[in-house]
Write a protein that holds these residues in place. Structure first.
Motif, PDB file in Angstrom:
ATOM      1  N   ASP A  66     -56.885  41.504  53.069  1.00  0.00           N
ATOM      2  CA  ASP A  66     -55.878  42.116  52.303  1.00  0.00           C
ATOM      3  C   ASP A  66     -56.016  43.647  52.310  1.00  0.00           C
ATOM      4  OD1 ASP A  66     -58.562  42.409  51.427  1.00  0.00           O
ATOM      5  OD2 ASP A  66     -58.088  41.719  49.352  1.00  0.00           O
ATOM      6  N   ASP A  67     -56.583  44.150  53.505  1.00  0.00           N
ATOM      7  CA  ASP A  67     -56.215  45.656  53.649  1.00  0.00           C
ATOM      8  C   ASP A  67     -55.004  45.921  54.490  1.00  0.00           C
ATOM      9  OD1 ASP A  67     -58.550  46.144  52.315  1.00  0.00           O
ATOM     10  OD2 ASP A  67     -59.786  46.480  54.188  1.00  0.00           O
ATOM     11  N   GLU A 302     -52.927  48.020  47.508  1.00  0.00           N
ATOM     12  CA  GLU A 302     -54.254  47.877  46.953  1.00  0.00           C
ATOM     13  C   GLU A 302     -55.314  48.858  47.392  1.00  0.00           C
ATOM     14  OE1 GLU A 302     -56.563  43.803  45.250  1.00  0.00           O
ATOM     15  OE2 GLU A 302     -55.946  43.973  47.279  1.00  0.00           O
ATOM     16  N   LEU A 303     -55.298  48.531  48.697  1.00  0.00           N
ATOM     17  CA  LEU A 303     -56.593  49.661  49.158  1.00  0.00           C
ATOM     18  C   LEU A 303     -56.074  50.869  48.877  1.00  0.00           C
ATOM     19  CD1 LEU A 303     -59.134  50.000  50.903  1.00  0.00           C
ATOM     20  CD2 LEU A 303     -57.683  49.929  52.991  1.00  0.00           C
ATOM     21  N   LEU A 304     -55.164  51.467  49.392  1.00  0.00           N
ATOM     22  CA  LEU A 304     -55.080  52.850  49.143  1.00  0.00           C
ATOM     23  C   LEU A 304     -54.914  53.355  47.655  1.00  0.00           C
ATOM     24  CD1 LEU A 304     -51.626  53.261  51.243  1.00  0.00           C
ATOM     25  CD2 LEU A 304     -54.002  54.099  51.847  1.00  0.00           C
ATOM     26  N   ARG A 404     -65.342  48.586  50.763  1.00  0.00           N
ATOM     27  CA  ARG A 404     -64.012  48.316  51.326  1.00  0.00           C
ATOM     28  C   ARG A 404     -63.359  49.737  51.593  1.00  0.00           C
ATOM     29  NH1 ARG A 404     -58.666  45.502  47.794  1.00  0.00           N
ATOM     30  NH2 ARG A 404     -57.451  45.229  49.759  1.00  0.00           N
ATOM     31  N   ARG A 405     -63.546  50.497  50.805  1.00  0.00           N
ATOM     32  CA  ARG A 405     -62.998  51.948  50.966  1.00  0.00           C
ATOM     33  C   ARG A 405     -63.751  52.551  52.291  1.00  0.00           C
ATOM     34  NH1 ARG A 405     -62.775  52.209  45.165  1.00  0.00           N
ATOM     35  NH2 ARG A 405     -64.828  52.889  44.878  1.00  0.00           N
ATOM     36  N   GLU A 406     -64.925  52.415  52.322  1.00  0.00           N
ATOM     37  CA  GLU A 406     -65.921  53.131  53.558  1.00  0.00           C
ATOM     38  C   GLU A 406     -65.587  52.317  54.933  1.00  0.00           C
ATOM     39  OE1 GLU A 406     -67.957  55.536  55.619  1.00  0.00           O
ATOM     40  OE2 GLU A 406     -67.441  55.817  53.534  1.00  0.00           O
ATOM     41  N   LEU A 407     -65.343  51.184  54.845  1.00  0.00           N
ATOM     42  CA  LEU A 407     -65.477  50.197  56.155  1.00  0.00           C
ATOM     43  C   LEU A 407     -64.238  49.666  56.594  1.00  0.00           C
ATOM     44  CD1 LEU A 407     -69.145  48.768  56.050  1.00  0.00           C
ATOM     45  CD2 LEU A 407     -68.390  51.031  57.367  1.00  0.00           C
ATOM     46  N   PHE A 408     -63.091  49.819  56.056  1.00  0.00           N
ATOM     47  CA  PHE A 408     -61.831  49.240  56.255  1.00  0.00           C
ATOM     48  C   PHE A 408     -61.548  49.443  57.708  1.00  0.00           C
ATOM     49  CE2 PHE A 408     -60.389  53.434  54.968  1.00  0.00           C
ATOM     50  CZ  PHE A 408     -59.438  53.771  56.151  1.00  0.00           C
ATOM     51  N   GLU A 411     -64.820  46.744  62.686  1.00  0.00           N
ATOM     52  CA  GLU A 411     -65.407  45.231  63.049  1.00  0.00           C
ATOM     53  C   GLU A 411     -64.247  44.358  61.983  1.00  0.00           C
ATOM     54  OE1 GLU A 411     -69.332  44.738  64.009  1.00  0.00           O
ATOM     55  OE2 GLU A 411     -69.670  46.325  63.021  1.00  0.00           O
ATOM     56  N   TYR A 412     -65.232  43.272  61.440  1.00  0.00           N
ATOM     57  CA  TYR A 412     -64.183  42.486  60.698  1.00  0.00           C
ATOM     58  C   TYR A 412     -65.139  42.331  59.102  1.00  0.00           C
ATOM     59  CZ  TYR A 412     -62.992  41.369  65.387  1.00  0.00           C
ATOM     60  OH  TYR A 412     -62.635  41.387  66.656  1.00  0.00           O
ATOM     61  N   HIS A 413     -65.469  43.681  58.678  1.00  0.00           N
ATOM     62  CA  HIS A 413     -66.238  43.510  57.619  1.00  0.00           C
ATOM     63  C   HIS A 413     -65.430  43.016  56.347  1.00  0.00           C
ATOM     64  CE1 HIS A 413     -69.606  45.923  59.010  1.00  0.00           C
ATOM     65  NE2 HIS A 413     -68.655  46.794  59.463  1.00  0.00           N
ATOM     66  N   ARG A 414     -64.273  43.219  56.221  1.00  0.00           N
ATOM     67  CA  ARG A 414     -63.359  42.798  54.991  1.00  0.00           C
ATOM     68  C   ARG A 414     -63.318  41.346  55.076  1.00  0.00           C
ATOM     69  NH1 ARG A 414     -63.129  43.478  49.652  1.00  0.00           N
ATOM     70  NH2 ARG A 414     -60.892  42.880  48.903  1.00  0.00           N
TER      71      ARG A 414
END
Length: 476
Positions: A66-67, A302-304, A404-408, A411-414
């Motif tokens: 969803d990013d 949503e992320l922004l 979410r803000r730091e690692l977007f 890799e595939y964190h989200r």
């Protein structure tokens, strides 16, 4: 040297088109067998590290979560469209993202197996041999961690049973063929990952401390361990692993002194970043602003909108609503990903918050302390304020949002976290043409959260049981 080089080339070819079993059966030419720890070390770098055989990776996977959002109409649909709209593998007009991961990760695992099988037979000091086998164990754990999170149910989901759910085949010897190997359970795969991590960390802590940033090390292995324990819901073990990382390296980049953002010369994902524990991966794994149809996609609203005023990440991590963490063009860069110290703080913060939710309330402030330690380096002094929470659920949400803000985009964190957090429904919009915008929905616990095992693998192995295929998604 010629013999080693020939061995590397032969193995790379064989691993891509055949099984390690066949390779070993055909080893009649003894002059191509690795005979020293240094030869194994070269093999590992040439065929097991992702930055060196990254061709074939599919960056479309970055658009599952969803990013990402589709920006505007353009006259073609490429690989990204099929991942972005979560279409079944059978509909892809090109390389299916799931098929690519399977075909890339298993050869790397097989290379690790060759190294581990040959290690007792080669010349070299104990330190040299432990250095190379420690790396092989950690890399194998890393690749199985990715496979299990692409092709199986999450370990700790409310609808999961790791002791019964199908994972991926465990291939732990260069003498085993993929053919005829059934899928191990999720629990069995995670047990193997933990076993490999334990061995690799121990060996590299003894004999790998002087490896350069492009080789996996015991501290990076401990960060990976914290990820694994987070997926398993083993909160105290995740805390212990992250604490080990931070006790060995706690450097955080200060965005107040970062200067003018320039991803081409001073990237966030970079071997020179003071937070970097391990720099790895191919630039092919990252979407660049100038590549293919990547410019059609931007970071989601949503992320922004989740960033606060004064958060310096909005100008350093983001440019024109796109990630600015990596260079704009692959030719300017040699790596695609990195393990960073900030993740250790974020993993530990969430693990503390999870224990707090279970009633161990003394952990709430510890979680906030870790979040605030990171945020102090991300905000202007005038805008910074300590976080506070209104309850256990609010604290967990703050942990999720900060990660979410730091690692977007890294890799595939989200995507892995969405799976771990209950596989919620996601909606993506796609600009079909200049006047029509369609919505595509990934439903709660949708089969699309689990990749399809490639048809080619299923055709060769009658014992493989496939995952349920999602229905064709029609935009509305």
């Amino acid at each position: 040297m010629k013999r080693v080089t020939f061995f590397l080339l032969l193995l790379l070819v064989v691993l891509q088109v055949s099984s390690c079993k066949k390779f070993l059966e055909e080893q009649s030419q003894t002059d191509i067998i690795p005979r020293s720890a240094s030869a194994l070390n070269e093999l590992l770098m040439g065929a097991a590290y992702t930055g060196n055989n990254g061709s074939g990776t599919n960056p479309a996977i970055r658009f599952l979560d969803d990013d990402a959002t589709h920006d505007h109409f353009f006259f073609k649909k490429g690989d990204i469209y099929y991942a972005y709209t979560w279409q079944p593998a059978s509909t892809s007009q090109s390389r299916d993202a799931g098929a690519v991961q399977w075909s890339v990760l298993y050869p790397r695992i097989l290379t690790c197996n060759v190294v581990l099988d040959y290690a007792p037979k080669v010349t070299g000091t104990t330190a040299e041999i432990e250095n190379v086998t420690g790396q092989a164990y950690l890399l194998r754990a890393f690749y199985y961690f990715r496979l299990i999170n692409f092709y199986a149910k999450p370990y700790s989901d409310k609808l999961s049973n790791p002791n019964l759910d199908l994972g991926v085949p465990l291939i732990l010897s260069s003498g085993l063929s993929m053919e005829g190997q059934p899928r191990n359970t999720v629990a069995e795969v995670y047990k193997q990952i933990i076993d490999d991590l334990t061995k690799g960390i121990e060996q590299l802590q003894r004999n790998g401390k002087n490896n350069n940033i492009f080789r996996i090390n015991h501290v990076a292995g401990s960060l990976l361990a914290s990820r694994v324990y987070m997926q398993m819901g083993e909160w105290q073990k995740a805390i212990d692993a992250a604490t080990f990382v931070l006790s060995n390296k706690s450097d955080l980049m200060d965005l107040n002194t970062w200067g003018t953002p320039d991803a081409n010369t001073k990237a966030i994902v970079d071997s020179k970043n003071p937070e970097t524990l391990w720099a790895f991966g191919s630039p092919n794994e990252v979407i660049y602003q100038g590549g293919d149809d990547a410019f059609l996609y931007r970071l989601s609203a949503e992320l922004l909108n989740s960033f606060e005023d004064g958060d310096l990440r909005t100008s350093i991590y983001i440019k024109n609503s796109k990630s600015n963490k990596s260079p704009s063009f692959p030719g300017t860069y040699t790596i695609g990903q990195s393990f960073r110290v900030s993740e250790a703080l974020l993993n530990r913060a969430e693990a503390y918050a999870q224990l707090n939710k279970l009633g161990q309330t003394a952990n709430a402030q510890l979680a906030l302390n870790d979040l605030n330690t990171l945020r102090k380096k991300r905000f202007t002094p005038a805008a910074y304020h300590d976080l506070a929470s209104t309850g256990a659920d609010d604290l967990l949400k703050k942990c999720y949002d900060e990660k979410r803000r730091e690692l977007f985009g890294e890799e595939y964190h989200r995507w892995f976290d969405l799976r771990r957090h209950g596989m919620p429904s996601i909606t993506h919009v796609f600009h079909e043409n200049e006047s029509q915008v369609l919505s595509y929905v990934l439903k709660d616990h949708d089969p699309g959260y689990i990749f399809q095992i490639p048809k080619a693998a299923m055709d060769k192995n009658s014992k493989l049981i496939g995952n349920p295929e999602p229905e064709m998604r029609i935009g509305h």
